[in-house]
Design a protein around this motif. Sequence first.
Motif, PDB file in Angstrom:
ATOM      1  N   ARG A 162       0.763  -1.305  -0.076  1.00  0.00           N
ATOM      2  CA  ARG A 162       0.123   0.004   0.074  1.00  0.00           C
ATOM      3  C   ARG A 162       0.898   1.331  -0.099  1.00  0.00           C
ATOM      4  O   ARG A 162       0.405   2.261  -0.368  1.00  0.00           O
ATOM      5  N   GLU A 163       2.064   1.139   0.319  1.00  0.00           N
ATOM      6  CA  GLU A 163       2.950   2.059   0.329  1.00  0.00           C
ATOM      7  C   GLU A 163       3.998   1.995  -0.132  1.00  0.00           C
ATOM      8  O   GLU A 163       5.139   0.996   0.050  1.00  0.00           O
ATOM      9  N   PHE A 164       4.520   2.841  -1.081  1.00  0.00           N
ATOM     10  CA  PHE A 164       5.685   2.736  -2.309  1.00  0.00           C
ATOM     11  C   PHE A 164       6.549   3.782  -1.698  1.00  0.00           C
ATOM     12  O   PHE A 164       6.522   4.565  -1.009  1.00  0.00           O
ATOM     13  N   GLU A 165       8.093   3.364  -2.240  1.00  0.00           N
ATOM     14  CA  GLU A 165       9.143   4.260  -1.753  1.00  0.00           C
ATOM     15  C   GLU A 165      10.037   4.493  -2.914  1.00  0.00           C
ATOM     16  O   GLU A 165      10.571   3.353  -3.332  1.00  0.00           O
ATOM     17  N   ARG A 166      10.404   5.632  -3.368  1.00  0.00           N
ATOM     18  CA  ARG A 166      11.276   5.882  -4.669  1.00  0.00           C
ATOM     19  C   ARG A 166      12.817   6.103  -3.954  1.00  0.00           C
ATOM     20  O   ARG A 166      13.633   5.898  -4.561  1.00  0.00           O
ATOM     21  N   ARG A 167      12.957   6.557  -2.422  1.00  0.00           N
ATOM     22  CA  ARG A 167      14.246   6.851  -1.970  1.00  0.00           C
ATOM     23  C   ARG A 167      14.946   5.500  -1.789  1.00  0.00           C
ATOM     24  O   ARG A 167      14.328   4.406  -1.607  1.00  0.00           O
ATOM     25  N   SER A 168      16.117   5.705  -1.885  1.00  0.00           N
ATOM     26  CA  SER A 168      17.103   4.316  -1.924  1.00  0.00           C
ATOM     27  C   SER A 168      17.194   3.869  -0.223  1.00  0.00           C
ATOM     28  O   SER A 168      17.003   4.704   0.654  1.00  0.00           O
ATOM     29  N   TYR A 169      17.673   2.584  -0.160  1.00  0.00           N
ATOM     30  CA  TYR A 169      18.002   2.334   1.279  1.00  0.00           C
ATOM     31  C   TYR A 169      19.145   3.319   2.024  1.00  0.00           C
ATOM     32  O   TYR A 169      18.825   3.754   3.019  1.00  0.00           O
ATOM     33  N   LEU A 170      19.763   3.689   0.996  1.00  0.00           N
ATOM     34  CA  LEU A 170      21.026   4.620   1.490  1.00  0.00           C
ATOM     35  C   LEU A 170      20.540   5.890   2.108  1.00  0.00           C
ATOM     36  O   LEU A 170      20.778   6.404   3.127  1.00  0.00           O
ATOM     37  N   GLU A 171      19.466   6.655   1.072  1.00  0.00           N
ATOM     38  CA  GLU A 171      18.964   7.463   1.536  1.00  0.00           C
ATOM     39  C   GLU A 171      18.149   7.601   2.855  1.00  0.00           C
ATOM     40  O   GLU A 171      18.162   8.387   3.645  1.00  0.00           O
ATOM     41  N   LEU A 172      17.392   6.461   2.977  1.00  0.00           N
ATOM     42  CA  LEU A 172      16.589   6.248   4.121  1.00  0.00           C
ATOM     43  C   LEU A 172      17.236   6.162   5.488  1.00  0.00           C
ATOM     44  O   LEU A 172      17.037   6.684   6.712  1.00  0.00           O
TER      45      LEU A 172
END
Length: 189
Positions: A162-172
């Motif tokens: 239900r929730e998508f993420e465009r940021r990278s694991y590094l960014e997060l």
Amino acid sequence: MIEVELKGYANDEIFERVRREFTLVRKEYHEDTYYQHPCRDFSKTDEALRIRLRRFNGHFEAFMTYKGPKLNEESKTREEIEVPLTDPDEHARILEKLGFLEVLTVHKVREKYYVEKGVVITLDEVEDLGKFIEIEALVEEGEEIEGKVKYLKSILERLGVREFERRSYLELILERAGHGEAGRTLRDS
């Protein structure tokens, strides 16, 4: 090649659906070390450079990967160039001698699942972040990216994402550690 990729937040229920529905290819352990260019700000150019160490079934592989800017507003679709490395420590040393700075190493356990020809789902447990699901397909330059994004997204939604993420694991990870905009320094897969 262009890597069309979507990532979403996952939980145990989504992981179990994938494990029941699709065929496990293998379980892998990744160490992804990201580098910052000495003269070009990857946060402004939306690029990434990493060395990935991948372990599975008693094997070891290493790759250097360049990822270009995202090509789509909804997904993590981008050009990807990847080359195998025989000695990742020496390659890292060359990068450092050229002025590249090591930013961070992301550790994760990844399960890869075959969906259909050209489509793979991965279940990722990322150290310090939690569980994610990614789906990807490679397309030739000029192929219809938007249609592929919609198709891949429909698969993830059917699985319960239900929730998508465009940021990278590094960014997060960098944002979680309180580095704010430093989290925009590099972009991952």
